[in-house]
Design a protein around this motif. Structure first.
Motif, PDB file in Angstrom:
ATOM      1  N   VAL A 104       0.755  -1.297  -0.091  1.00 51.91           N
ATOM      2  CA  VAL A 104      -0.071  -0.090  -0.068  1.00 51.91           C
ATOM      3  C   VAL A 104       0.810   1.323  -0.072  1.00 51.91           C
ATOM      4  O   VAL A 104       2.098   1.281   0.346  1.00 51.91           O
ATOM      5  CB  VAL A 104      -1.021  -0.008   1.144  1.00 51.91           C
ATOM      6  N   PRO A 105       0.352   2.213  -0.298  1.00 53.10           N
ATOM      7  CA  PRO A 105       1.144   3.673  -0.333  1.00 53.10           C
ATOM      8  C   PRO A 105       1.803   3.688   0.851  1.00 53.10           C
ATOM      9  O   PRO A 105       1.232   3.683   1.990  1.00 53.10           O
ATOM     10  CB  PRO A 105       0.024   4.488  -0.681  1.00 53.10           C
ATOM     11  N   GLY A 106       3.308   4.238   0.762  1.00 52.93           N
ATOM     12  CA  GLY A 106       3.927   4.340   1.958  1.00 52.93           C
ATOM     13  C   GLY A 106       4.820   3.215   2.488  1.00 52.93           C
ATOM     14  O   GLY A 106       5.877   3.341   2.992  1.00 52.93           O
ATOM     15  N   GLU A 107       4.595   1.853   1.871  1.00 55.39           N
ATOM     16  CA  GLU A 107       5.412   0.698   2.160  1.00 55.39           C
ATOM     17  C   GLU A 107       6.241   0.894   1.089  1.00 55.39           C
ATOM     18  O   GLU A 107       6.344   1.313  -0.090  1.00 55.39           O
ATOM     19  CB  GLU A 107       4.457  -0.403   2.245  1.00 55.39           C
ATOM     20  N   TYR A 108       7.363  -0.063   1.622  1.00 50.93           N
ATOM     21  CA  TYR A 108       8.588  -0.216   0.628  1.00 50.93           C
ATOM     22  C   TYR A 108       8.677  -1.483  -0.103  1.00 50.93           C
ATOM     23  O   TYR A 108       8.047  -2.553   0.436  1.00 50.93           O
ATOM     24  CB  TYR A 108       9.974   0.183   1.528  1.00 50.93           C
ATOM     25  N   TYR A 109       9.128  -1.704  -1.065  1.00 46.31           N
ATOM     26  CA  TYR A 109       9.152  -2.957  -1.989  1.00 46.31           C
ATOM     27  C   TYR A 109      10.699  -2.756  -2.737  1.00 46.31           C
ATOM     28  O   TYR A 109      11.008  -1.698  -3.109  1.00 46.31           O
ATOM     29  CB  TYR A 109       7.919  -3.020  -2.671  1.00 46.31           C
ATOM     30  N   GLN A 110      10.856  -3.939  -3.240  1.00 45.28           N
ATOM     31  CA  GLN A 110      12.024  -4.085  -4.119  1.00 45.28           C
ATOM     32  C   GLN A 110      11.798  -4.005  -5.693  1.00 45.28           C
ATOM     33  O   GLN A 110      10.893  -4.839  -5.900  1.00 45.28           O
ATOM     34  CB  GLN A 110      12.888  -5.214  -3.940  1.00 45.28           C
ATOM     35  N   ALA A 111      12.177  -3.048  -6.318  1.00 42.20           N
ATOM     36  CA  ALA A 111      11.891  -2.933  -7.851  1.00 42.20           C
ATOM     37  C   ALA A 111      12.670  -3.820  -8.528  1.00 42.20           C
ATOM     38  O   ALA A 111      13.702  -4.273  -7.861  1.00 42.20           O
ATOM     39  CB  ALA A 111      12.423  -1.552  -8.252  1.00 42.20           C
ATOM     40  N   PRO A 112      12.428  -4.194  -9.493  1.00 43.24           N
ATOM     41  CA  PRO A 112      13.348  -4.929 -10.443  1.00 43.24           C
ATOM     42  C   PRO A 112      14.834  -4.804 -10.700  1.00 43.24           C
ATOM     43  O   PRO A 112      15.533  -5.706 -10.730  1.00 43.24           O
ATOM     44  CB  PRO A 112      12.804  -5.036 -12.263  1.00 43.24           C
ATOM     45  N   ASP A 113      15.255  -3.575 -10.451  1.00 46.32           N
ATOM     46  CA  ASP A 113      16.809  -3.129 -10.552  1.00 46.32           C
ATOM     47  C   ASP A 113      17.283  -3.478  -9.021  1.00 46.32           C
ATOM     48  O   ASP A 113      18.339  -3.025  -8.905  1.00 46.32           O
ATOM     49  CB  ASP A 113      16.806  -1.626 -11.180  1.00 46.32           C
ATOM     50  N   GLY A 114      16.240  -3.831  -8.127  1.00 46.90           N
ATOM     51  CA  GLY A 114      16.908  -4.220  -6.867  1.00 46.90           C
ATOM     52  C   GLY A 114      16.975  -3.134  -5.991  1.00 46.90           C
ATOM     53  O   GLY A 114      17.371  -3.287  -4.782  1.00 46.90           O
ATOM     54  N   THR A 120       3.792   4.485  -3.980  1.00 48.38           N
ATOM     55  CA  THR A 120       2.768   5.572  -4.229  1.00 48.38           C
ATOM     56  C   THR A 120       1.441   4.911  -4.614  1.00 48.38           C
ATOM     57  O   THR A 120       1.505   4.058  -4.566  1.00 48.38           O
ATOM     58  CB  THR A 120       3.358   6.503  -5.175  1.00 48.38           C
ATOM     59  N   ASN A 121       0.643   6.150  -4.929  1.00 50.41           N
ATOM     60  CA  ASN A 121      -0.638   5.636  -5.431  1.00 50.41           C
ATOM     61  C   ASN A 121      -0.515   4.942  -6.702  1.00 50.41           C
ATOM     62  O   ASN A 121      -1.526   4.324  -7.210  1.00 50.41           O
ATOM     63  CB  ASN A 121      -1.591   6.975  -5.555  1.00 50.41           C
TER      64      ASN A 121
END
Length: 131
Positions: A104-114, A120-121
């Motif tokens: 959800v907006p505000g949480e962190y995740y790992q993008a494909p580039d690491g 965000t929304n």
């Protein structure tokens, strides 16, 4: 079975697995304010490999919590992967795709580039192999 068919099959099955595996996350969050706080303040985030990662400097309690959640996720992934005829890594990757999609907006995740990205929304950036 082709990789795309496997991911499609796993995508459907992983929804249930993610629900089970991430039970560790929401259930822990309800019981452990430290988990909810670590997610909310960006200390931890969802990784592409299906596991929880440490985004920012974290104390021993948070590191232990992440390790415990990941142990429980791995156990669920291993069980479900065997039932689906997939490898643990394939199953965990698909579960990671779904977990990132559910941030959800505000949480962190790992993008494909690491890199770590704050949600965000907009939809999160996910690996093109994600179901």
């Amino acid at each position: 079975m082709t990789r795309s068919k496997l991911f499609a099959k796993l995508g459907l099955a992983a929804g249930g697995a993610v629900a089970l595996a991430l039970m560790a996350a929401p259930a822990t969050a309800q019981r452990d304010p430290a988990y909810a706080a670590a997610r909310a303040d960006g200390t931890v985030g969802e990784k592409m490999d299906g596991y929880l990662g440490i985004v920012a400097e974290a104390g021993e309690q948070v590191r232990d919590m992440v390790a415990d959640i990941n142990i429980r996720r791995r156990a669920v992934y291993a069980e479900r992967a065997q039932a689906e005829g997939a490898t643990l890594e394939e199953y965990a990757f698909t579960a990671g795709c779904l977990a990132i999609a559910r941030t959800v907006p505000g949480e962190y995740y790992q993008a494909p580039d690491g890199s770590w990205q704050q949600r965000t929304n907009a939809a999160p950036r996910r690996d093109p192999r994600c179901p």
